[in-house]
Each structure stands twice: as structure tokens, then as C-alpha cells.
Design an enzyme around this catalytic site. Structure first.
Site, PDB file in Angstrom:
ATOM      1  N   SER A   1      61.336   7.855 -31.524  1.00 25.51           N
ATOM      2  CA  SER A   1      63.048   7.678 -31.950  1.00 25.51           C
ATOM      3  C   SER A   1      63.988   7.436 -30.979  1.00 25.51           C
ATOM      4  O   SER A   1      63.873   7.500 -29.083  1.00 25.51           O
ATOM      5  CB  SER A   1      63.485   8.050 -33.451  1.00 25.51           C
ATOM      6  OG  SER A   1      63.781   7.302 -33.746  1.00 25.51           O
TER       7      SER A   1
ATOM      8  N   ASP B   1      59.314  -1.241 -38.809  1.00 19.42           N
ATOM      9  CA  ASP B   1      59.594   0.107 -38.674  1.00 19.42           C
ATOM     10  C   ASP B   1      61.455  -0.749 -38.486  1.00 19.42           C
ATOM     11  O   ASP B   1      61.556  -1.402 -37.116  1.00 19.42           O
ATOM     12  CB  ASP B   1      59.276   0.822 -37.487  1.00 19.42           C
ATOM     13  CG  ASP B   1      59.876   1.804 -37.024  1.00 19.42           C
ATOM     14  OD1 ASP B   1      61.258   1.714 -37.610  1.00 19.42           O
ATOM     15  OD2 ASP B   1      59.651   3.064 -36.639  1.00 19.42           O
TER      16      ASP B   1
ATOM     17  N   HIS C   1      58.474   4.748 -40.015  1.00 13.50           N
ATOM     18  CA  HIS C   1      59.368   5.299 -39.042  1.00 13.50           C
ATOM     19  C   HIS C   1      58.795   6.602 -38.758  1.00 13.50           C
ATOM     20  O   HIS C   1      58.685   7.184 -37.783  1.00 13.50           O
ATOM     21  CB  HIS C   1      60.699   5.415 -39.284  1.00 13.50           C
ATOM     22  CG  HIS C   1      61.180   5.536 -37.286  1.00 13.50           C
ATOM     23  ND1 HIS C   1      61.171   5.076 -36.528  1.00 13.50           N
ATOM     24  CD2 HIS C   1      62.300   7.054 -37.748  1.00 13.50           C
ATOM     25  CE1 HIS C   1      61.522   5.429 -35.363  1.00 13.50           C
ATOM     26  NE2 HIS C   1      62.484   6.816 -35.893  1.00 13.50           N
TER      27      HIS C   1
END
Length: 219
Positions: A120, A188, A201
Site C-alpha cells: 500500500s 482493490d 486490500h
């Protein structure tokens, strides 16, 4: 219906995951790389992610890499950066710390190689560090430092998860492309344009074994 900003989706994804796992958002002590192991694994965790290296990605991926690379010695390093949505230049701070770590370790341990891991916001950190700008991506920013070209051969593999630059049509190209595995779960919203499944995610721990196999093939 108005679109939800990706920063809010990222924050919601992290919050949902932590609540579902019953975890507090607390910063764990930094893990230091052991001196001169065969392979060092610096990990840039995701936004607000608890755990030594990151409970969603870093911890399970590191454990899988350790297991897969035996009997080689493997160490880890928790990239020192805020990993939040509020701190100014959070990504650039991680970018600078990761590059400094690789340079320092490479100088101290001439035979050591590296497997870089980013999840991320942490994927943005790794992107910047290898010269792929995350500027314009969710929780991204301009490049602050890059791993020197003479150290590029010592970057054995790069493992990215929920990489925000993919949502803006960017990806790892050039020197590191063949050494990179970039995971984006279906739906996601952080890495897939139009994605709406925030739980996707949080699913990347399930890719740990595959990521370790890929890293082992490049070491």
C-alpha cells in the site's frame, strides 16, 4: 452517486481490517537487520498497519521468505517512516530511509543481497526508491532518493502489494521489471481503477507463499 476519494477508501480499508482482526493501531518496535546475512528483507508497511513488519503483509511474507530461502541466512528491516495519512511527506521519509538502509547495509556487507517488500503506502516507498515516481497516486509523492545504479544488481527481488501507482496506470518498468512481482487483488480500490472492494486490500497475506517462491527464484 459521487465517487469516494481513494484516500478515504485506503483509510477505511485499513480501519476495517484492524477492527476485523481485533488489533490496536500501535507502532511496534523497529526491527533491525542482522549484520551481514545472505539476504536482507527491508519492509515498508501499509498505512497505520501494526505488527513488527506489518501484520497484513510484512510479517507473513517475511516468514515465508525465511522458510523458502533456508539454509541461507535472512534478516529483516522495518522501514522507519510515519506510514500515515496526516504526516507531511510520509512517503518521502520512507523513501529516504529505505535507500539509506540499503546503502549502509551494502557497504557493510559486500555479499549481502536484498528483497524489497512494500504494501500500500509502503509500495509507494519502494516505487520511489527504485526510481518509479508515486507522485499523483494515493498517499504518494515525488522521489526523494533512489538506490544507486551500482547497487541495482544486489536487489534480488521486489515484492509489491496493493500498489497505488497501478490505479493511475503506472507500473515498475526498466531495470527492476523482471525482478518485480506486483500483486493487485481483484476489486482493490487502492491499486485497481474502479475497484470497490476494500476488503480485497486486506487479502495479501494469502500471497505470501507465492511471493516467497518468486523471491527464491531470483536470489
Amino acid at each position: 452517486m459521487s465517487r469516494v476519494p481513494r484516500t478515504r477508501l485506503l483509510s477505511a480499508a485499513t480501519t476495517v481490517g484492524l477492527v476485523a482482526l481485533g488489533l490496536a493501531v500501535a507502532t511496534a518496535p523497529a526491527a533491525s537487520a542482522a549484520p551481514c546475512t545472505d539476504i536482507d528483507v527491508p519492509v515498508a508497511r501499509g498505512t497505520g498497519e501494526p505488527g513488527t513488519l506489518g501484520i497484513i503483509v510484512g510479517d507473513p511474507v517475511y516468514q515465508a521468505v525465511q522458510s523458502r530461502l533456508r539454509p541461507r541466512s535472512v534478516s529483516s528491516y522495518r522501514v522507519d517512516y510515519p506510514a500515515d495519512l496526516i504526516e507531511p511527506a510520509s512517503v518521502q521519509k520512507g523513501n529516504t530511509d529505505l535507500v539509506n538502509h540499503v546503502r549502509t547495509q551494502a557497504a557493510a556487507c559486500p555479499q549481502q543481497r536484498f528483497v524489497l517488500v512494500g504494501y500500500s503506502q509502503g509500495a509507494n516507498v519502494v516505487d520511489n526508491s527504485i526510481g518509479i515516481s508515486s507522485d499523483g497516486a494515493v498517499v504518494g509523492g515525488p522521489i526523494a532518493a533512489t538506490i544507486p545504479a551500482d547497487l541495482a544488481p544486489r536487489i534480488a527481488a521486489i515484492l509489491l502489494f496493493g500498489n497505488p501507482i497501478r490505479a493511475i496506470g503506472r507500473q515498475v518498468t526498466g531495470t527492476y521489471q523482471s525482478r518485480t512481482k506486483d500483486y493487485c487483488a481483484l476489486g482493490d480500490p487502492v491499486c485497481q481503477p474502479g475497484g470497490t472492494n476494500i476488503l480485497a486490500h486486506l487479502s495479501y497475506g494469502g500471497n505470501a507463499a507465492d511471493a516467497a517462491t518468486f523471491a527464491a527464484s531470483k536470489v
